[in-house]
Design an enzyme around this catalytic site. Structure first.
Site, PDB file in Angstrom:
ATOM      1  N   CYS A 215       0.833  -1.211   0.000  1.00  0.00           N
ATOM      2  CA  CYS A 215       0.000   0.000   0.000  1.00  0.00           C
ATOM      3  C   CYS A 215       0.870   1.265   0.000  1.00  0.00           C
ATOM      4  CB  CYS A 215      -0.910   0.000   1.225  1.00  0.00           C
ATOM      5  SG  CYS A 215      -2.040   1.404   1.245  1.00  0.00           S
TER       6      CYS A 215
ATOM      7  N   CYS B  33       0.395   4.999   6.886  1.00  0.00           N
ATOM      8  CA  CYS B  33      -0.245   4.772   8.197  1.00  0.00           C
ATOM      9  C   CYS B  33       0.772   4.086   9.127  1.00  0.00           C
ATOM     10  CB  CYS B  33      -1.484   3.912   8.024  1.00  0.00           C
ATOM     11  SG  CYS B  33      -2.574   4.523   6.710  1.00  0.00           S
TER      12      CYS B  33
ATOM     13  N   CYS C  57       0.577   0.323  10.226  1.00  0.00           N
ATOM     14  CA  CYS C  57       0.070  -0.721   9.319  1.00  0.00           C
ATOM     15  C   CYS C  57       1.126  -1.653   8.734  1.00  0.00           C
ATOM     16  CB  CYS C  57      -0.719  -0.076   8.192  1.00  0.00           C
ATOM     17  SG  CYS C  57      -1.568  -1.333   7.192  1.00  0.00           S
TER      18      CYS C  57
ATOM     19  N   CYS D 135     -16.144  -9.263   5.859  1.00  0.00           N
ATOM     20  CA  CYS D 135     -15.551  -7.965   5.534  1.00  0.00           C
ATOM     21  C   CYS D 135     -14.306  -8.179   4.684  1.00  0.00           C
ATOM     22  CB  CYS D 135     -15.204  -7.221   6.818  1.00  0.00           C
ATOM     23  SG  CYS D 135     -14.430  -5.620   6.479  1.00  0.00           S
TER      24      CYS D 135
ATOM     25  N   CYS E 219     -19.330  -6.613   3.719  1.00  0.00           N
ATOM     26  CA  CYS E 219     -18.705  -5.340   4.062  1.00  0.00           C
ATOM     27  C   CYS E 219     -17.412  -5.247   3.262  1.00  0.00           C
ATOM     28  CB  CYS E 219     -18.410  -5.327   5.559  1.00  0.00           C
ATOM     29  SG  CYS E 219     -17.448  -3.893   6.087  1.00  0.00           S
TER      30      CYS E 219
ATOM     31  N   CYS F  92     -19.424   1.815   8.908  1.00  0.00           N
ATOM     32  CA  CYS F  92     -18.627   1.209   9.969  1.00  0.00           C
ATOM     33  C   CYS F  92     -17.382   2.073  10.100  1.00  0.00           C
ATOM     34  CB  CYS F  92     -18.269  -0.226   9.570  1.00  0.00           C
ATOM     35  SG  CYS F  92     -17.090  -0.999  10.687  1.00  0.00           S
TER      36      CYS F  92
ATOM     37  N   ARG G  52     -17.736  -2.698  18.218  1.00  0.00           N
ATOM     38  CA  ARG G  52     -16.992  -3.941  17.992  1.00  0.00           C
ATOM     39  C   ARG G  52     -15.663  -3.960  18.753  1.00  0.00           C
ATOM     40  NH1 ARG G  52     -16.698  -3.994  12.591  1.00  0.00           N
ATOM     41  NH2 ARG G  52     -18.816  -4.763  12.612  1.00  0.00           N
TER      42      ARG G  52
END
Ligand code: SAM
Ligand code: DTB
Ligand code: SF4
Length: 341
Positions: free
Chosen positions: A54, A58, A61, A98, A130, A190, A262
């Protein structure tokens, strides 16, 4: 019944967060128990359909290309593999699948066409579908909605003030825009965050203020504990105390009473007793299955054993309506009260 409010102030949220712990849990549990389904826990299973590489930075991550985390770059999964994972998750008690992609944003290309096909196929299994694919335009959100997408995950992660410390390759406003596009397409929202990033308590409160001030509260709010990953800038952050997780969940439950909260990443480090406190404090959803996206998670079997001990049961799919039937949004949010505010 707890009132749905979109005007919580930071001072009010802070006062709730800082209550004596047992008072806080009691208050959150009381609000949670006004909900007829309080012993039901919604189970989502994650699958990484496009892993690694990616371009974003972040700081937490494992999938950011710029950090040496040992996570390889993989092409998008074939649909058959996703269907097999969905069937396995369903058999394990999950009502939602998801699908996550290590993308900055969705592009209108062949890979997106493949995701659309996956959404349709999982929907046919009668599971809630999701996706978490990064930023979306309005028309991409609409395409996902038309394919039957039930929910879109797009986390704020931390406060607006703290965001630049964690991510520099996009802005908080970019995040909020995607949430608007998701809402507009009538997909359920979400959105939550991570604790243990080195943020202050004020940052946590500020994030809850942003989430609870959205025109409609997100239908789900995931609260993740940082899973520290070797090679990322946050590799050496201390593990968050379970009490902080409990406070965060309880505060989210009180300020967003109808939202599914969650208990997300970080459960492998928690005992059943610690998780029980989180459920008591109003958590009513988990990610289940032995992997999150790239890191381990408790197995379906061990979670079912925990549910048995605690007297919890998995929630069935589509309890609040099928995709596109927006009765479920009405049920979560009392529109008249929101408009009156
Ligand atoms: N690329 C898309 C995006 O960022 O929205 C979707 C996938 S991304 C991995 C989804 C979410 O996973 C992030 O927003 C973050 O909240 C969570 N996450 C990623 N790494 C994590 C970690 N090490 N610990 C806890 N949560 C993490
Ligand atoms: C969310 O809030 N947490 C999930 C899901 N939404 C996409 C992801 C957690 C990822 C933990 C690190 C990993 O397994 O790669
Ligand atoms: Fe990871 Fe998503 Fe950030 Fe990419 S955008 S580095 S996948 S959290």
């Amino acid at each position: 019944m707890a009132e749905i409010r979109n005007d919580w102030t930071k001072e009010e949220i802070s006062e709730i967060y800082h209550k004596p712990l047992l008072d806080l849990i009691y208050e959150a549990a009381t609000i949670h128990r006004e909900n007829k389904d309080y012993s039901e826990v919604q189970i989502s299973s994650l699958i990484s359909i496009k892993t690694g590489g990616c371009p974003e930075d972040c700081a937490y991550c494992p999938q950011a290309a710029r950090y040496n985390t040992g996570v390889g770059v993989h092409a998008i999964l074939p649909k058959e593999e996703v269907i097999a994972a969905a069937e396995k998750a369903k058999a394990g008690g999950a009502s939602r699948l998801c699908m996550g992609a290590a993308w900055r944003e969705v592009r209108d290309n062949r890979d997106f066409d493949k995701v659309i096909d996956m959404v349709k196929a999982v929907n046919e299994l009668d599971m809630e579908v999701c996706c978490t694919l990064g930023m979306l335009t309005e028309s991409q959100a609409q395409r996902l909605a038309d394919a039957g997408l039930y929910a879109y995950n797009h986390n704020l992660d931390t406060s607006e003030e703290d965001y630049k410390r964690i991510i520099t390759t996009r802005t908080y406003d970019d995040r909020l825009k995607t949430l608007e596009h998701v809402r507009k397409a009538k997909i359920t929202v979400c959105s939550g965050g991570i604790i243990g990033l080195g943020e202050t308590v004020e940052d946590r409160i500020s994030m809850l203020k942003t989430l609870s001030s959205l025109p409609k509260h997100p239908e789900s709010v995931p609260i993740n504990a940082l899973v520290p990953i070797k090679g990322t800038p946050l590799a050496d952050e201390a593990r968050v105390p379970v009490w902080d997780m409990v406070r965060m969940i309880a505060t989210a439950r009180i300020v967003m009473p109808k939202t599914v909260v969650r208990l997300s990443a970080g459960r492998t480090e928690m005992t059943t007793v610690e998780q029980a406190l989180c459920f008591m404090a109003g958590a009513n959803s988990i990610f289940a299955g032995d992997k999150l996206l790239t890191t381990p998670n408790p197995s379906f079997d061990s979670d079912m054993a925990m549910f048995e001990i605690l007297g919890l049961k998995p929630r069935a799919a589509f309890k609040n309506g099928k995709p596109g039937q927006q009765e479920h949004v009405q049920e979560y949010i009392d529109i008249d009260k929101v408009e009156a505010n």
